[in-house]
Motif scaffolding. Structure first.
Motif: not given
Ligand SMILES: Nc1ncnc2c1ncn2[C@@H]1O[C@H](COP(=O)(O)OP(=O)(O)OP(=O)(O)O)[C@@H](O)[C@H]1O
Ligand SMILES: [Mg+2]
Length: 1002
Positions: A650-656, A658-661, A683-685, A689-692
């Motif tokens: 789920l790195s694409r959805t929740s991952g972004a 979590l990366a912010v966090n 960012i490379a992945a 959306g808003p998290h990016r």
């Protein structure tokens, strides 16, 4: 003419021969070898290889794979042209099958030792967990887990020796295959030694082709290289002809074949046998070469073509009714002429075009009858097709044969099958087919054992899983029209709940009407589990609508009922909402309570075995900890969650998120290099959306602190683009506004900065989100103070008026705004200190700045600490009681912190103040600055390259960004270093900042 063995019996058959010599392509082989060397070094690499039909993509990757033997392993699988009834994940199934063949079941077992292989069994039943079907409890995440397991398997394999995963003919890839490919390529940085090569026909990519957006998305990833395979040159084509003929062709033949083939090697092969013919198209050409086969062979090929581009020996025997020897005899010319390839237990058309041409050659009646024959054969013995494929094949054959009843039944079965392989979008295709056929088949419900409403509800569920919320909404709405709420209240309530979830997923403006109606339906005490679920959904929705009090009541009730009913998933959902609702700053005193709620939510989610909820818990917990100023713990919790998300794919959805966090606390704690790494990777992945947008915003904030305004501008622009289409959320929009304000001020555009500030204060509700409002207010006060603290002579009257107005509005907001937790306490102090600076009251300022120093020191946030120290020193120096000795210590410390962080703007401010006060800072020459020679002239391109060099980007990343080759980048970089007299990229970047080389353009 060189023909395969057995040419003796093929008199009169002239068909295309294949060149045993591989001609040309040195450059492309070198690129592939370079990519392999890259993955050997432990860096990620993927190659997208495009080229027109027959230009030699397959041959190139085959030759590359052969050269790999001994030093690595090539795994290849092709996508099949099957239309909507396609076989999901087909190339991956082929890859797994190859692996199982090469390593044996035991070998694959060893790779999977101690790990669940259950999801892989969905692709290749041989790999299924002997202990039984996979864990259905995690069904929702099973697809993610399947992706993760494919990646894990490849990773372990690549540890033994480098692996080249070759996915061919991606222009035919089904949606599931495309998703999995994107996932694998996006995650390559985590895998050592895996090279991915994807081939596709560039001439098939029509404007709306689904592969196009994917290629564009992948093309932006720095480790993905795109190659376009050109046609052969004349000498190369001549060499190919010579090799096919085993003798030098006459110049006339070379001339005619090259002219007509235009260097396409497939054309060359076909034209060589019929120099006199002028084909209108490749299709005609292929047709002509098949026509020269004996009629019984051609007839058999037409039968085979209805079976697909690949089919098993047994199936063909059954459908043709021919005896073994006869079949072999009739097929031999086709195999010898290279039209069919025979492998272990089946046949494949050498070229899909041949299959297409033969299939079109069937007469209409014949066409239908043949498909019925296939369908009957497969029904009688499903083992005639690869395991798990029977129903998909049946659906295809019955549809082609226009047998509606059986088409309906088999589409329903195929949908279930697709669901088991987690191919949601194919499953949706099959369910749509069922719904289309519904009215035309009497007794449809009895035939499939499910009523229309449940087919619709299933379709809606699948649409939700595959992210197609609009279609899902349409399905539920249709289902609701058919359900009588009086007779089946729980069913209707669940449908309404589903529709609300779909609306939320689609980011539509969500009303709570559906959920409220659902609640009314199940309020009779007989459907408590459903009621709890609806209440939990309602609580979440009310929170989004800022109706926090009602949200709290709904969540609390949902929790109580769910506990009674033992519904752990609903409990977890309710607990999470309660935690988010706890007043922001339950953070200081009641902070422990929030963390307690989160711990409870985590336990419930674990019990429910729902990793979506588990990840939500990690997101909430790190968020709360960060609010408490517990930066290190916040980063840790988010990092664990990130690993968890990746494990479930789920790195694409929740991952972004979590990366912010992870990144945000690291920025606050001054661990900027670590933050850079997290941000760059996230960012490379591929994600949207808003998290990016928040990732870009953080990157901009860092660049700004470092004084790299060009990069900060760029990042802020990306953040703005991504944010534009999303709905307003304080947590994304307010920090973004803040960055815009700070950036404009850094560009010396105080009026612009103040205008944004004024607009934000006037139009945004700051009071409801102190967590994001305090940092914003602090930034606003700083900009206003910068203007107002200027000496009267240097002040623009209009700016000063604007600044005074903005500061007054900000002060008014600050007076009402609540303060939760130590971070907000420190921010409020800083705000007040800035206001004092604006007022020109150094005595107040001194006290306030020193108080702020203490707070930031306590929190371990070096940047605001350094800034407060600098202002404290300034306040100490100013006014009548100015005191140089007292100011020296804080100023030196501020400079030290700034230097350590790389906070160049703060460092420059501190140095300027030091020079004015004649204080010598450590590591700085006390003499006047040496005059530098005039700035060297860079070309605009060099300036662009330099700007990216200054962000720390590699040549490959710069090349990707500017759409030039890495080699060109390195030429530019050498020239830049020479012009600047720099010895390294870092030094060049430093010179560029110092001399403002990047500020001017745009
Ligand atoms: N460099 C080469 N030297 C000799 N023969 C070649 C070369 N390139 C291609 N061929 C031959 O040309 C034919 C077509 O090539 P190939 O099947 O690789 O094309 P392709 O690009 O994969 O086509 P498609 O888009 O249909 O998959 C094959 O028989 C192949 O062996
Ligand atoms: Mg090919």
């Amino acid at each position: 003419m060189a023909l395969a063995a057995g040419a003796g019996m093929l008199e009169g058959v002239t068909a295309a021969g294949v060149s045993p010599i591989f001609v040309g392509r040195a450059e492309q082989l070198a690129s592939l070898a370079a990519a392999l060397a890259t993955v050997r070094r432990g860096e990620p690499a993927a190659v997208l290889l495009g080229g027109e039909t027959g230009v030699g993509k397959t041959r190139l990757v085959t030759e590359f794979a052969e050269r790999l033997a001994g030093s690595g392993r090539a795994l290849a699988g092709g996508c099949l042209e099957l239309g909507p009834a396609g076989l999901p994940f087909a190339p991956f199934t082929a890859v797994l099958r190859q692996l199982a063949r090469e390593l044996g079941a035991a070998g694959v077992g060893a790779l999977l030792a101690g790990r669940p292989a259950s999801e892989l069994g969905r692709l290749l039943p041989e790999l299924a967990d002997p202990a039984g079907q996979s864990d259905e409890a995690y069904q929702g995440e099973a697809r993610a887990r399947l992706f993760e397991q494919v990646l894990g398997l490849l990773e372990r394999l690549a540890r033994i020796a480098p692996v080249a995963l070759i996915i061919e003919d991606a222009h035919w890839a089904d949606r599931s295959t495309r998703d999995l490919l994107t996932f694998l390529i996006g995650n390559l940085p985590d895998v050592r030694g895996l090279l991915i090569v994807v081939t596709f026909r560039s001439d098939e990519l029509t404007r709306k082709h689904p592969l196009r957006p994917l290629l564009a998305e992948l093309g932006r990833i720095s480790w993905v290289e795109r190659l376009e395979l050109p046609r052969l040159t004349r000498p190369e084509a001549a060499a190919q002809m010579a090799a096919i003929l085993a003798q030098e062709p006459s110049p006339a033949v070379i001339d005619s074949v090259f002219r007509r083939s235009e260097g396409n090697p497939l054309f060359v092969e076909h034209l060589l046998g019929c120099e006199s013919m002028v084909p209108a198209s490749l299709r005609d050409l292929v047709f002509a070469s098949v026509q020269r086969l004996p009629e019984e062979t051609a007839e058999l090929l037409r039968v085979a073509a209805a079976g697909g581009s690949r089919l098993g020996h047994a199936l063909l025997t059954r459908v043709t009714g021919l005896a073994e020897e006869d079949l072999a005899r009739v097929l031999r010319p086709a195999v010898a002429a290279n039209v069919l390839l025979a492998d272990g237990d089946g046949y494949q058309f050498r070229h899909a075009l041949i299959q297409e041409v033969m299939h079109e050659d069937l007469l209409p009646g014949e066409h239908g009858r043949l498909h019925v024959r296939y369908a009957e054969a497969i029904t009688a013995d499903p083992t005639l097709v690869p395991a798990g494929r029977a129903s998909v094949e049946l659906a295809r054959h019955w549809s082609a044969a226009h047998d509606l009843t059986w088409a309906l039944i088999s589409a329903w079965q195929a949908a279930a099958e697709a669901g088991r392989t987690l191919a949601y979008s194919e499953q949706l295709g099959m369910l749509t087919r069922v719904l289309e056929l519904w009215d035309r088949v009497p007794d449809a419900a009895q035939r499939i054992g499910a009523d229309h409403v449940s087919v619709l509800a299933t379709a809606a569920e699948v649409a939700e899983l595959s992210g197609e919320s609009e279609r899902g909404t349409a399905f539920v709405t249709a289902a609701l029209r058919e359900v009588d709420p009086a007779a089946e209240p729980a069913r209707a309530a669940l449908l309404l709940d589903q529709r609300a979830a779909l609306a939320a997923q689609g980011h539509l403006v969500v009303s709570s009407e559906d959920l409220k109606q659902a609640l009314r339906l199940v309020s009779d005490g007989r459907h408590e589990a459903v009621r709890a679920r609806v209440l939990a959904s309602l609580a979440q929705l009310l929170h989004k609508q800022n109706a926090d009090e009602q949200a709290h009541a709904a969540a609390a009730e949902a929790l109580a009922v769910a506990r009674e009913e033992s519904e752990p998933r609903t409990q977890a959902e309710a607990l999470l909402t309660l935690a988010v609702l706890a007043p922001e700053g339950a953070v200081s005193a009641a902070g422990a309570d929030v963390l307690g709620l989160l711990a409870e939510a985590r336990a419930a989610a674990e019990e429910a075995r729902d990793c979506g909820v588990l990840i939500r818990a990690a997101i909430s917990e790190s968020h709360v900890l960060e609010g408490l100023g517990e930066h290190v713990r916040a980063a840790e919790v988010a990092r664990t969650g990130l690993a968890e998300a990746a494990r479930y794919g789920l790195s694409r959805t929740s991952g972004a998120i979590l990366a912010v966090n992870v990144a945000e606390p690291l920025v606050a704690a001054g661990r900027w290099a670590d933050a850079d790494e997290v941000i760059t990777r996230a960012i490379a992945a591929p994600s949207t959306g808003p998290h990016r947008s928040e990732l870009w915003r953080l990157s901009g904030t860092l660049a700004l602190a470092r004084g790299d305004l060009a990069s900060a501008d760029y990042a802020a622009g990306r953040a703005a683009d991504l944010l534009a289409p999303t709905r307003y959320r304080a947590e994304s929009h307010l920090p973004h506004r803040q960055l815009q304000i700070e950036l404009a001020a850094a560009h010396d555009q105080a009026a612009d900065a103040l205008a944004v500030a004024r607009d934000t204060l006037a139009t945004r509700d700051l009071q409801s989100s102190p967590r994001y409002s305090w940092p914003l207010l602090r930034a606003v006060a700083q900009v206003a103070a910068d203007v107002l603290a200027r000496p009267a002579a240097a002040r623009d009257a209009a700016d000063a008026d604007l600044a005074a107005g903005v500061l007054a509005a900000a002060t008014e907001q600050a007076a009402k705004l609540s303060v939760h937790g130590p971070v907000q306490v420190a921010l409020r102090l800083t705000f007040q200190a800035e206001a004092a600076r604006a007022d020109g009251t150094p005595a107040d300022g001194r006290t306030l700045w020193w108080a702020a120093v203490a707070e930031w020191d306590q929190l371990g946030e070096p940047l605001p600490l350094g800034y407060a120290l600098y202002r404290a020193a300034e306040a100490t120096l100013s006014g009548a009681a100015g005191n140089r000795t007292v100011a020296e210590t804080p100023l030196r410390r501020a400079a030290e912190i700034a230097r350590e962080l790389g906070a160049n703007r703060l460092l420059a401010d501190a140095s300027r103040l030091a020079r004015r006060a004649r204080i010598t800072l450590p590591g700085e020459p006390s003499a006047a600055e040496p005059t530098e020679p005039p700035a060297p002239a860079l070309t605009p391109r060099e300036t662009e390259v330099l700007r990216l060099v200054a962000t720390g980007a590699s040549n490959a990343a710069i090349a990707a960004e500017l759409f030039i080759s890495a080699k060109t980048v390195s030429v530019h970089v050498s020239s830049i270093l020479a012009k600047l007299g720099a010895s390294s990229r870092g030094e060049a970047a430093a010179i560029a900042h110092r001399r403002g080389l990047l500020a001017a353009s745009d």
